[in-house]
Write a protein that holds these residues in place. Structure first.
Motif: not given
Lengths: 116, 114
Positions: A31, A33, A35, A45, A48, A57, A90, A105, A107, B36, B43-44, B102
């Motif tokens: 996965y 993503y 953002y 978001l 993804y 979307k 991000f 996740q 980042f 987070y 970043g997070l 999310f």
């Protein structure tokens, strides 16, 4: 492991220009993503991907395009940049979010984009 | 539709005092909840999560969070705050109809003073 890397770190675009934000991960996550983060708005978001060749979307996809030709790379394309796209972007990746473990996740450091 | 709310834009606490950052959520089905943290120009970073099981979840850097189903809350806590805990904290919930979607809260800025 480098984790999630993003390039460039900063970019200034003129209205109507196009650019691609690059994102690469070396954790073999399926996965990925994208953002955008605007002040006081949290993360929204954009798109993804659940694996190579599959994208979907998110909440704010208009004005953006993505592709996922490999497991590692997930570039974000801005066509005809607009001032409303000024933001911090991000990229993140994860294993399948349905897993009980290892589903958080990871980042990247972000790309700060200004459209003038 | 899923949603998550962080009612406080900023939380101020003195070093050594307990820290609480609030989060409430709305989701159909069983929630997947996350916290987070974001340090300036970074970043997070993942802190902790609730998927199932014990309502009290322990995470990184001494943080914990309590899942309360009846109050639909997932507040982040730390018994004794450090100046280095000053950062932006985000609560997130996975949308139950899509593995990849999310919702993040707007974030709460935590300021810990010496």
């Amino acid at each position: 492991n480098a984790g999630v890397t993003q390039t460039p770190k900063f970019r200034i675009l003129k209205i109507g220009q196009s650019m691609t934000l690059q994102c690469t991960q070396d954790m073999n996550h399926n996965y990925m993503y994208w953002y955008r983060q605007d002040p006081g708005m949290g993360l929204k978001l954009i798109y993804y991907s659940v694996g190579a060749g599959i994208t979907d979307k998110g909440e704010v996809p208009n004005g953006y395009n993505v592709s996922r030709s490999t497991t590692e790379d997930f570039p974000l394309r801005l066509e005809l940049a607009a001032p409303s796209q000024t933001s911090v972007y991000f990229c993140a990746s994860s294993y399948h979010p349905g897993l009980a473990d290892y589903n958080e996740q990871f980042f990247g450091p972000g790309t700060r984009l200004t459209v003038l | 539709a899923q949603s998550v709310a962080q009612p406080e834009d900023q939380v101020n606490v003195a070093e050594g005092n307990p820290l609480t950052v609030k989060c409430t959520y709305s989701v159909s089905g069983n929630p997947y909840l996350f916290w987070y943290v974001q340090y300036p120009n970074r970043g997070l970073q993942f802190l902790l999560k609730y998927i199932t099981g014990d309502n009290l979840v322990k995470g990184s850097y001494g943080f914990e969070a309590e899942f309360n189903k009846s109050q639909t809350s997932f507040h982040l806590k730390k018994p004794s705050a450090l100046v280095s805990d000053s950062a932006l904290y985000f609560c997130a919930v996975r949308e139950s109809d899509s593995w990849g979607k999310f919702q993040f809260g707007a974030g709460t800025q935590v300021v810990v003073t010496p």
